[in-house]
Design a protein around this motif. Structure first.
Motif, PDB file in Angstrom:
ATOM      1  N   GLY A   9       0.807  -1.221   0.000  1.00 45.13           N
ATOM      2  CA  GLY A   9       0.000   0.000   0.000  1.00 45.13           C
ATOM      3  C   GLY A   9       0.835   1.263   0.000  1.00 45.13           C
ATOM      4  O   GLY A   9       1.982   1.281   0.443  1.00 45.13           O
ATOM      5  N   GLU A  10       0.243   2.322  -0.477  1.00 41.50           N
ATOM      6  CA  GLU A  10       0.876   3.643  -0.454  1.00 41.50           C
ATOM      7  C   GLU A  10       0.814   4.155   0.981  1.00 41.50           C
ATOM      8  O   GLU A  10      -0.275   4.322   1.529  1.00 41.50           O
ATOM      9  N   PRO A  11       1.957   4.410   1.608  1.00 40.80           N
ATOM     10  CA  PRO A  11       1.908   4.777   3.026  1.00 40.80           C
ATOM     11  C   PRO A  11       1.329   6.162   3.293  1.00 40.80           C
ATOM     12  O   PRO A  11       0.663   6.370   4.293  1.00 40.80           O
ATOM     13  N   ASN A  12       1.590   7.110   2.401  1.00 43.07           N
ATOM     14  CA  ASN A  12       1.170   8.483   2.682  1.00 43.07           C
ATOM     15  C   ASN A  12       0.099   8.907   1.696  1.00 43.07           C
ATOM     16  O   ASN A  12       0.362   9.109   0.530  1.00 43.07           O
ATOM     17  N   PHE A  13      -1.109   9.029   2.203  1.00 43.50           N
ATOM     18  CA  PHE A  13      -2.178   9.475   1.318  1.00 43.50           C
ATOM     19  C   PHE A  13      -2.251  11.001   1.356  1.00 43.50           C
ATOM     20  O   PHE A  13      -1.670  11.643   2.223  1.00 43.50           O
ATOM     21  N   ASP A  14      -2.977  11.540   0.395  1.00 43.46           N
ATOM     22  CA  ASP A  14      -3.166  12.993   0.371  1.00 43.46           C
ATOM     23  C   ASP A  14      -4.544  13.302   0.928  1.00 43.46           C
ATOM     24  O   ASP A  14      -5.542  12.764   0.459  1.00 43.46           O
ATOM     25  N   GLY A  15      -4.593  14.133   1.948  1.00 40.30           N
ATOM     26  CA  GLY A  15      -5.848  14.374   2.643  1.00 40.30           C
ATOM     27  C   GLY A  15      -6.907  15.012   1.787  1.00 40.30           C
ATOM     28  O   GLY A  15      -8.101  14.855   2.033  1.00 40.30           O
ATOM     29  N   LEU A  16      -6.493  15.749   0.751  1.00 37.81           N
ATOM     30  CA  LEU A  16      -7.496  16.430  -0.059  1.00 37.81           C
ATOM     31  C   LEU A  16      -8.036  15.542  -1.156  1.00 37.81           C
ATOM     32  O   LEU A  16      -9.022  15.873  -1.791  1.00 37.81           O
ATOM     33  N   ASP A  17      -7.394  14.413  -1.412  1.00 36.89           N
ATOM     34  CA  ASP A  17      -7.847  13.584  -2.519  1.00 36.89           C
ATOM     35  C   ASP A  17      -8.689  12.410  -2.033  1.00 36.89           C
ATOM     36  O   ASP A  17      -9.874  12.358  -2.286  1.00 36.89           O
ATOM     37  N   ALA A  18      -8.067  11.461  -1.363  1.00 37.12           N
ATOM     38  CA  ALA A  18      -8.779  10.295  -0.831  1.00 37.12           C
ATOM     39  C   ALA A  18      -8.270  10.112   0.585  1.00 37.12           C
ATOM     40  O   ALA A  18      -7.142   9.699   0.784  1.00 37.12           O
TER      41      ALA A  18
END
Lengths: 572, 445
Positions: free
Chosen positions: A446-455
């Motif tokens: 998995g992608e460890p760092n998501f972007d809060g404004l996207d998903a």
């Protein structure tokens, strides 16, 4: 200030002497003499005995705090490469000063933004997972139970099995945030749940066979492709729409930024439904028979369809024909997967081969032989490939280079695998099979760092509402779907012919045209009107001759190119 | 075996109390944000449409004058004060924040031809049709006191324009000749003539403070240096210029408003061809004023519209009109770059926003960021046809729209005929004259 060298002597009881010499700045100790001596003290006592020896007077150096690492922090090359957009374009010529200035400035600003984004990478909170075996241990031999025991409780709880043997093999879909899971059993069982907290959102039996299930833009609506028509349900299980125009749907894909649901039917139709306004955007007759292998390219929203003659075709809603047709396998295509950046496509076929293609240049990269072929494929965000053969699921490390002979992990499930999906921001692989559903732990997927404004998996309902409004405002029109998503920002450079045409129109005459031939007036009777006309006609004849030669050459070329079939030689 | 599975602590991602703001972790990886260009294009389209929705430039109308407003003057030290002179000799001082008139005085008998506030801001000068120059105090007279000018100078001929030096106590008037006056003297210290019998306006250069320019009735613009005894040079055009204005940021550019519906920006060093020809008005252009940033200017025209032009573009970016506004005689751009004040024939002064869709007042940081982002988006995609069509669209009154169409047809016809003549004559006999050179007759030193 005189500098003194101080000899420090530690006096110990057991008479070991340690000499430590230090130089330090010291004020003049005594006013009178430049020296000061202290008598050594008896052994047996800790004391600093020091002797002051004056040094030569050195220049007064201001102790300015100097930066041992001057300048901005250096950035590793591959991190900068990750944020690089397009190559620096050629600047327009010196004459177009204003345009040149504007282009140069914007490139400087763009580079600065890329550097800043690369610098921000340091602040990312999480790190990817990993799995390393001991020296003699193979990672593919490590079972899921061992991993679940070795990690913390929350992560261990992410490995679970749902035994649902009654309603047939299950297809699954994770929502975009990775929080919610949708299960659809072949015999009509549809359930959606928050799989991390194991909270069931809705569960029902639609009393019809279910071909595919898909979340729409958020966890509030999902689409179920049932035996005859397409149904859309609310997350509470309420049927919202029954769309009769979409019949015999076998596979579905949701394009999140366009709010389009693409469906492939058993009659060979590829249809696009805009779920925000509820209109059918395009219905394309692919003329390729039953479409049951489908996948989307997340980078440019192109739909990939796999066919039984071994070809993979690429479709966009703007064209009635396929954009690209690639011959991938010698038998039928069983599964297709495209990675997140839109660079690689992995296909598996009936000829038991697994092939990796570079989808930007349409070139084959690698090809592997699998003893039993792969029926389902899925690619994670970090580049891990999972392939399912029968009831065994294999996960391979990021590509390229691949190594399918020695997979990263393997797991056997209870029934034949029917659906395979990586969870977006977790190290979890969801497997839908004949006996229900299994959620596997795959460290590093998995992608460890998501972007809060996207998903954002941790968003509140207010945040979800705001996000939904913004996403709808930014919804991309389907006309912009093409192989190159950046088409709008290319500089439009007029071709030479276009520029010439515009110049002719502006001036009223063609500056490059040949001047009309005016015959010179000769003396001694050679310039009679008849002679002048003859000279003019000669030039005209030459002009015509040249043009007729061109014409003849063109016809010859056409004739040669027309030589298609073997029977042409019998035609006159 | 060494294993680490991604496990996030919800405490790091969810806010602690309802009173905190939400936590929003960011990752700028381009793989997480696909479709950058189409999404930004859609945002630019939305921003353009919203700009048209919020474009409501008209703010207020200051009425009180009993005859058409002939000239206006900006206060040099105060942003909220405006002076206006009308065609019946009345001068009114307005407070723009309260939008009311604070002082009225009968300055002249006849038109007030020119007004200017002294650089210190304590007094102002007016010239009128009664051949006088009067200097007045800026403060209103006390209770019971009469309105008296500080100083009155009687001239021999009618004065038509007035401007004051930026730093010294010197002012210039124009009428039959251009005179330079010292405030202490009652006769001009220098007079410039060049065979012309009347001048319409005179302006000091705000940066090179010794230079002047004036518009003469022989269709020329004359440049002077205050220190010399004769004018420097002049450029003669096809039609007469009404007013000129110097660019406050670039000392060598000035723009003149002409009777042939155009405005011309000249570089004073090269008067042989204008730098730009600004074409969009459909009737004579009467007045022009530059924005304090020097990047744009506003022009008032006899066709009842106001147009805002960028300094380097040949066409206007904005047009303001109202059913009630008749011929616009004078125009000023306020010194804080936000407002445009126009004085017109029907005795009203109107206040407009310089940026029609701008939100006035204090903006929160997020609002400001959003405004800046939208501005940059619109600028980036301004050439795309869909966006260009929406951002250029302006409603025009029917008279102006049809007049503009007619002028376009006429211009196209003239151009087509010239091209045909060139096509059918010996190449080289009909030279190509650029648009800029067409409007100039000659430059005289």
């Amino acid at each position: 200030m005189l500098r003194y060298i101080i000899l420090l002597q530690f006096v110990f009881e057991d008479c070991t002497w340690h000499f430590i010499s230090m130089s330090c700045h010291m004020h003049k100790l005594t006013s009178g003499t430049g020296r000061a001596t202290v008598e050594p003290v008896k052994a047996g006592m800790f004391m600093f005995n020091y002797k002051l020896i004056p040094c030569k007077k050195k220049k007064k150096k201001k102790k300015r705090a100097s930066d041992p690492f001057p300048g901005p922090a250096p950035l590793p090359e591959e991190r900068l490469q990750k944020f690089k957009r397009r190559e620096k374009s050629k600047l327009p010529n010196r004459k177009r000063r204003k345009l040149r200035d504007v282009v140069a400035r914007s490139e400087v600003v763009s580079e600065m933004a890329q550097k800043r984004a690369a610098q921000f990478d340091l602040l990312l909170p999480e790190e990817a997972g990993f799995l390393e075996g001991d020296e003699d241990e193979d990672t593919c031999m490590i079972s899921q139970e061992d991993i679940a025991e070795a990690v913390d409780i929350t992560s261990g709880a992410k490995y679970f099995n749902l035994n649902l043997s009654q309603f047939g093999p299950y297809r699954l879909d994770y929502s975009r945030t990775g929080r919610h899971l949708l299960l659809g059993g072949r015999r009509g069982h549809v359930a959606c749940l928050d799989w991390q907290s194991k909270q069931l959102m809705c569960e029902m039996n639609v009393m019809e066979s279910v071909n595919d299930v898909k979340w729409l833009h958020s966890e509030s609506m999902y689409a179920v492709a049932q035996k005859k028509w397409l149904y859309i349900y609310d997350s509470k299980g309420i049927e919202l729409h029954c769309i009769r125009k979409f019949n015999d749907v076998l596979c579905m894909q949701f394009l999140p930024y366009h709010f389009l649901l693409a469906t492939a039917s058993a009659t060979g139709f590829l249809q696009y439904l805009d779920v925000s306004v509820g209109k059918e955007i395009a219905a394309i007759c692919t003329k390729a028979g039953r479409l049951d292998v489908m996948c989307q390219n997340p980078h440019n929203a192109i739909i990939h369809l796999g066919h039984s003659n071994g070809t993979v075709t690429l479709w966009s809603p703007n064209q009635k024909e396929a954009l690209v047709k690639m011959l991938c396998h010698q038998g039928g295509v069983r599964s297709v997967a495209v990675d997140k950046t839109g660079t690689y496509m992995v296909t598996s076929g009936m000829d038991k081969k697994l092939k990796v293609y570079d989808i930007r240049a349409f070139k084959p990269l690698q090809s592997y032989f699998l003893p039993a072929g792969a029926s389902c494929l899925s690619l994670s965000h970090k580049g891990l490939l999972s392939a399912a053969t029968g009831d065994i699921v294999q996960v391979s490390v990021s590509f390229p280079p691949y190594s399918m002979t020695k997979p990263y992990m393997a797991h056997r499930v209870r029934g034949t695998v029917w659906g395979l999906h990586f969870c977006p921001f977790e190290d979890v692989l969801g497997v839908g099979h004949g006996d229900g559903f299994t959620s596997m732990l795959v460290p590093g997927a998995g992608e460890p760092n998501f972007d809060g404004l996207d998903a954002n998996p941790y968003r509140s309902s207010k945040q979800r509402q705001e996000w939904e409004v913004k996403a709808l405002l930014e919804k991309i029109q389907p006309e912009l779907i093409s192989l190159d998503p950046d088409q709008l920002c290319h500089v439009d450079q007029a071709s030479y012919e276009q520029k010439h045409k515009e110049r002719v129109q502006a001036l009223g005459f063609d500056p490059l045209a040949k001047e009309k031939f005016i015959p010179k007036l000769k003396k001694k009777g050679r310039s009679s009107s008849g002679n002048v006309e003859r000279r003019k006609r000669q030039v005209a004849h030459e002009d015509q001759r040249v043009s007729s030669l061109d014409h003849h050459q063109e016809r010859k070329k056409e004739a040669l190119s027309g030589l298609r079939s073997a029977l042409d030689r019998f035609k006159k | 075996m060494k294993v680490k599975v991604l496990s996030r602590n919800p405490d790091d991602y969810v806010r602690e109390t309802k009173l905190d703001i939400q936590r929003v972790p960011r990752n700028y990886d381009p793989a997480l944000h696909p479709f950058e260009v189409p999404r930004e294009y859609t945002r630019a389209l939305n921003a353009t449409k919203l700009e048209r929705v919020f474009a409501k430039p008209f703010l207020a109308s200051l009425d009180g004058h009993r005859d058409g407003v002939n000239c206006m003057a900006k206060h040099t030290k105060s942003l909220s004060t405006l002076l206006s002179g009308s065609c019946d000799g009345e001068v009114k001082v307005w407070n723009l924040t309260k939008r009311e008139c604070v002082r009225t005085l009968q300055a002249h008998e006849g038109f007030v031809r020119g007004m200017v506030v002294r650089f210190c801001g304590n007094s102002f000068f007016t010239v009128g049709d009664d051949k006088t120059i009067k200097q007045w105090k800026m403060e209103a007279p006390g209770y019971g006191e009469e309105e008296e000018p500080l100083n009155t100078i009687l001239g021999k001929t009618v004065f038509t324009g007035l401007d004051h030096h930026q730093k010294e106590g010197v002012f210039a008037t124009c009428g039959q000749q251009v005179d330079i006056w010292d405030e202490q003297r009652s006769s001009p210290i220098r007079s410039f003539t060049w065979g012309v019998d009347s001048f319409s306006s005179v302006r000091f250069n705000p940066v090179e403070t010794e230079l002047l320019a004036s518009c003469a009735s022989d269709r020329s613009i004359v440049l002077y240096d205050m220190r010399e005894s004769t004018p420097l040079k002049k450029v003669i055009m096809n039609l007469r210029s009404n007013t000129i204005c110097w660019n406050p940021m670039e000392a060598y550019y000035f723009t003149c408003s002409n009777e042939d519906y155009n405005l011309y920006t000249y570089d004073m060093r090269h008067l042989d061809r204008p730098v730009i020809v600004h074409m969009d008005h459909v009737s004579a252009v009467l007045d022009i004023d530059y924005s304090p940033t020097g990047k744009e200017f506003v022009s008032a025209s006899f066709d009842k519209t106001i147009r805002i032009f960028p300094r380097d573009s040949g066409h206007s970016r904005e047009v303001y009109h109202t059913k009630r506004m008749q011929h616009v005689i004078c125009i000023k751009w306020s010194a804080d770059n936000k407002y445009i004040l126009s004085g017109s024939d029907e005795m009203n002064i109107r206040m407009w926003k310089a940026n029609a869709a701008e939100k006035l007042g204090v903006l929160s940081p997020r609002e400001r960021e959003a405004v800046n982002y939208n501005q940059k988006l619109k600028e980036k995609f301004q050439h795309h046809p869909q966006i260009r069509r929406i951002s250029r669209h302006r409603h025009l009154p029917k008279a102006i729209y049809s007049q503009a169409k007619e002028l376009r047809v006429m211009k196209e016809a003239r151009r087509r005929k010239e091209i045909n003549v060139r096509k059918h004559s010996k190449p080289g006999t009909v030279p190509v004259v650029s648009e800029k050179e067409k409007h100039i007759v000659t430059v005289v030193k």
